[in-house]
Design an enzyme around this catalytic site. Sequence first.
Site, PDB file in Angstrom:
ATOM      1  N   SER A  26       0.926  -1.207  -0.080  1.00 36.59           N
ATOM      2  CA  SER A  26      -0.119   0.016   0.025  1.00 36.59           C
ATOM      3  C   SER A  26       0.924   1.231   0.099  1.00 36.59           C
ATOM      4  CB  SER A  26      -0.876   0.049   1.145  1.00 36.59           C
ATOM      5  OG  SER A  26      -1.936  -1.007   0.947  1.00 36.59           O
ATOM      6  N   THR A  71      -4.983  -4.062   8.002  1.00 38.97           N
ATOM      7  CA  THR A  71      -4.968  -5.339   7.278  1.00 38.97           C
ATOM      8  C   THR A  71      -5.024  -6.223   8.370  1.00 38.97           C
ATOM      9  OG1 THR A  71      -3.597  -6.824   5.663  1.00 38.97           O
ATOM     10  CG2 THR A  71      -2.364  -5.290   7.181  1.00 38.97           C
ATOM     11  N   LYS A  75      -9.079  -5.956  11.084  1.00 38.05           N
ATOM     12  CA  LYS A  75     -10.270  -5.671  10.322  1.00 38.05           C
ATOM     13  C   LYS A  75     -11.479  -5.762  11.064  1.00 38.05           C
ATOM     14  CE  LYS A  75      -8.436  -6.158   5.596  1.00 38.05           C
ATOM     15  NZ  LYS A  75      -8.596  -6.841   4.411  1.00 38.05           N
ATOM     16  N   ASP A 111     -12.969  -3.292   0.416  1.00 35.82           N
ATOM     17  CA  ASP A 111     -12.409  -4.451  -0.318  1.00 35.82           C
ATOM     18  C   ASP A 111     -13.467  -5.159  -1.250  1.00 35.82           C
ATOM     19  OD1 ASP A 111      -9.882  -4.813   0.752  1.00 35.82           O
ATOM     20  OD2 ASP A 111     -10.366  -5.691   2.533  1.00 35.82           O
ATOM     21  N   GLY A 134     -11.561 -20.189   3.706  1.00 38.92           N
ATOM     22  CA  GLY A 134     -11.011 -19.230   4.493  1.00 38.92           C
ATOM     23  C   GLY A 134     -12.333 -18.502   5.260  1.00 38.92           C
ATOM     24  N   GLY A 136     -12.039 -15.474   7.543  1.00 40.51           N
ATOM     25  CA  GLY A 136     -11.786 -14.242   8.176  1.00 40.51           C
ATOM     26  C   GLY A 136     -12.165 -12.946   7.649  1.00 40.51           C
ATOM     27  N   ALA A 138     -11.133 -10.881   4.952  1.00 44.34           N
ATOM     28  CA  ALA A 138     -11.444 -10.739   3.682  1.00 44.34           C
ATOM     29  C   ALA A 138     -12.401 -11.824   3.195  1.00 44.34           C
ATOM     30  CB  ALA A 138     -10.176 -11.194   2.867  1.00 44.34           C
TER      31      ALA A 138
HETATM   32  P1  NAP Z   1      -7.619 -13.118   8.705  1.00 38.37           P
HETATM   33  O1  NAP Z   1      -8.850 -12.426   8.988  1.00 38.37           O
HETATM   34  O2  NAP Z   1      -6.864 -13.335   9.607  1.00 38.37           O
HETATM   35  O3  NAP Z   1      -8.248 -14.462   8.049  1.00 38.37           O
HETATM   36  C1  NAP Z   1      -7.638 -15.351   7.592  1.00 38.37           C
HETATM   37  C2  NAP Z   1      -8.440 -16.914   7.420  1.00 38.37           C
HETATM   38  O4  NAP Z   1      -7.630 -17.717   6.850  1.00 38.37           O
HETATM   39  C3  NAP Z   1      -8.894 -17.352   8.565  1.00 38.37           C
HETATM   40  O5  NAP Z   1     -10.170 -17.997   8.468  1.00 38.37           O
HETATM   41  C4  NAP Z   1      -7.747 -18.361   9.011  1.00 38.37           C
HETATM   42  O6  NAP Z   1      -8.279 -19.533   9.841  1.00 38.37           O
HETATM   43  C5  NAP Z   1      -7.698 -18.971   7.701  1.00 38.37           C
HETATM   44  N1  NAP Z   1      -6.178 -19.490   7.646  1.00 38.37           N
HETATM   45  C6  NAP Z   1      -5.154 -18.978   8.261  1.00 38.37           C
HETATM   46  N2  NAP Z   1      -4.136 -20.042   7.985  1.00 38.37           N
HETATM   47  C7  NAP Z   1      -4.597 -21.006   7.593  1.00 38.37           C
HETATM   48  C8  NAP Z   1      -4.233 -22.529   7.202  1.00 38.37           C
HETATM   49  N3  NAP Z   1      -2.962 -22.623   7.537  1.00 38.37           N
HETATM   50  N4  NAP Z   1      -4.913 -23.368   6.822  1.00 38.37           N
HETATM   51  C9  NAP Z   1      -6.359 -22.868   6.707  1.00 38.37           C
HETATM   52  N5  NAP Z   1      -6.781 -21.847   6.973  1.00 38.37           N
HETATM   53  C10 NAP Z   1      -6.177 -20.817   7.370  1.00 38.37           C
HETATM   54  O7  NAP Z   1      -6.965 -12.486   7.260  1.00 38.37           O
HETATM   55  P2  NAP Z   1      -7.742 -11.605   6.142  1.00 38.37           P
HETATM   56  O8  NAP Z   1      -7.822 -10.210   6.546  1.00 38.37           O
HETATM   57  O9  NAP Z   1      -9.069 -12.292   5.787  1.00 38.37           O
HETATM   58  O10 NAP Z   1      -6.519 -11.690   4.938  1.00 38.37           O
HETATM   59  C11 NAP Z   1      -6.594 -13.065   4.314  1.00 38.37           C
HETATM   60  C12 NAP Z   1      -5.715 -12.779   3.048  1.00 38.37           C
HETATM   61  O11 NAP Z   1      -6.216 -11.960   2.173  1.00 38.37           O
HETATM   62  C13 NAP Z   1      -4.322 -12.387   3.404  1.00 38.37           C
HETATM   63  O12 NAP Z   1      -3.524 -12.980   2.773  1.00 38.37           O
HETATM   64  C14 NAP Z   1      -4.360 -10.932   2.669  1.00 38.37           C
HETATM   65  O13 NAP Z   1      -3.175 -10.207   2.340  1.00 38.37           O
HETATM   66  C15 NAP Z   1      -5.242 -11.096   1.729  1.00 38.37           C
HETATM   67  N6  NAP Z   1      -5.957 -10.141   1.265  1.00 38.37           N
HETATM   68  C16 NAP Z   1      -5.921  -9.314   0.005  1.00 38.37           C
HETATM   69  C17 NAP Z   1      -6.547  -8.188  -0.388  1.00 38.37           C
HETATM   70  C18 NAP Z   1      -6.101  -7.438  -1.638  1.00 38.37           C
HETATM   71  O14 NAP Z   1      -6.444  -6.535  -1.555  1.00 38.37           O
HETATM   72  N7  NAP Z   1      -5.586  -8.237  -2.435  1.00 38.37           N
HETATM   73  C19 NAP Z   1      -7.469  -7.622   0.513  1.00 38.37           C
HETATM   74  C20 NAP Z   1      -7.636  -8.335   1.661  1.00 38.37           C
HETATM   75  C21 NAP Z   1      -7.042  -9.170   2.155  1.00 38.37           C
HETATM   76  P3  NAP Z   1      -8.663 -19.359  11.322  1.00 38.37           P
HETATM   77  O15 NAP Z   1      -9.685 -18.214  11.856  1.00 38.37           O
HETATM   78  O16 NAP Z   1      -9.255 -20.795  11.670  1.00 38.37           O
HETATM   79  O17 NAP Z   1      -7.437 -18.960  12.005  1.00 38.37           O
END
Ligand code: NAP
Length: 292
Positions: A26, A71, A75, A111, A134, A136, A138
Amino acid sequence: MDKAMVITGKTKLLGVIGDPVVHSLSPVMHNAALEALGVDYVYVALPVKTGDLARAIAGFTAIGLQGFNLTIPHKQAILPLLTDITAEAQAVGAVNTVWRTDQGWSGTNTDVAGFIAPLQALQDWRQRTVVVLGNGGAARAVVAGCGQLGFGQIYVVGRNSQKLAAFQTSWVDSPLKPPLIVQPWEALPTLLPEADLIVNTTPVGMHTTADQTPLDAIALALAPSSAVVYDLIYTPRPTQLLTLAAQRGLVTLDGLEMLVQQGAAALELWLQQPAPVDTMRVALDTWLAPTS
Ligand code: NAP
């Protein structure tokens, strides 16, 4: 040197908070945009640990920070710290963009618009089936976006049954009413053959785990040959998941255009003027281009 590029005592501060935040792109995208617009702002990455969020926000109030992105892992945790949340962010239940008001801090979620932009350019998704990996922050934007695009079935797959159940329940009162069913990871072999779109919203495959993938080649072989695989991760580029999907002959999308579009929407909220989207995209493409 252009005056807008010099940081002075009048320069206003924007930023992104997260943990980790060191790999965030960013700052590259937003500083290119701020320079192109010739406005006296700078955008920085600010590492904030989970337990420090409330203290950080109080500090931002004190130092006059103008606005920020969020991030992992903030969030959802930010919600009770805001004085105003847009209807879209309330429906999603997560905030990625915050701006200062006279009363405190307002938040929204850009998003959703960022996520759907590259999908809209591909095809009509009405009545299609999506498998989301997933549950979370996102994933919430992805479910809202898929609801807006008219998907007929949205499967959200997770590894924690309690979090999955809470995810399902959290949409019950949502005006979006997405056609959502949560499923355990073990259900993937029965879900993937139905998938028109597969979206990775887990951080698996992101920089420190770049050699890992949420779906291996055997799992991807179960998807229809017409399926599109969309990884929200934007570094590395491509991820292991997208490399395997491309080897399988599937259409792939990475998270870069989503990053550009959500960033442009955030910048327009902070500055109240159109964002230079092409400048932002070029800045990221250039930054991520392999060096010879
Ligand atoms: P978050 O709220 O921490 O959610 C992550 C999710 O992934 C949770 O459901 C978590 O499960 C799951 N997870 C984590 N490690 C795992 C594993 N080893 N096996 C299976 N599931 C797993 O994170 P977020 O904000 O949603 O972001 C997630 C990803 O999206 C990141 O890589 C971020 O960079 C990307 N993203 C990209 C953009 C973009 O503009 N391109 C925007 C937003 C996010 P648990 O809850 O069970 O831990």
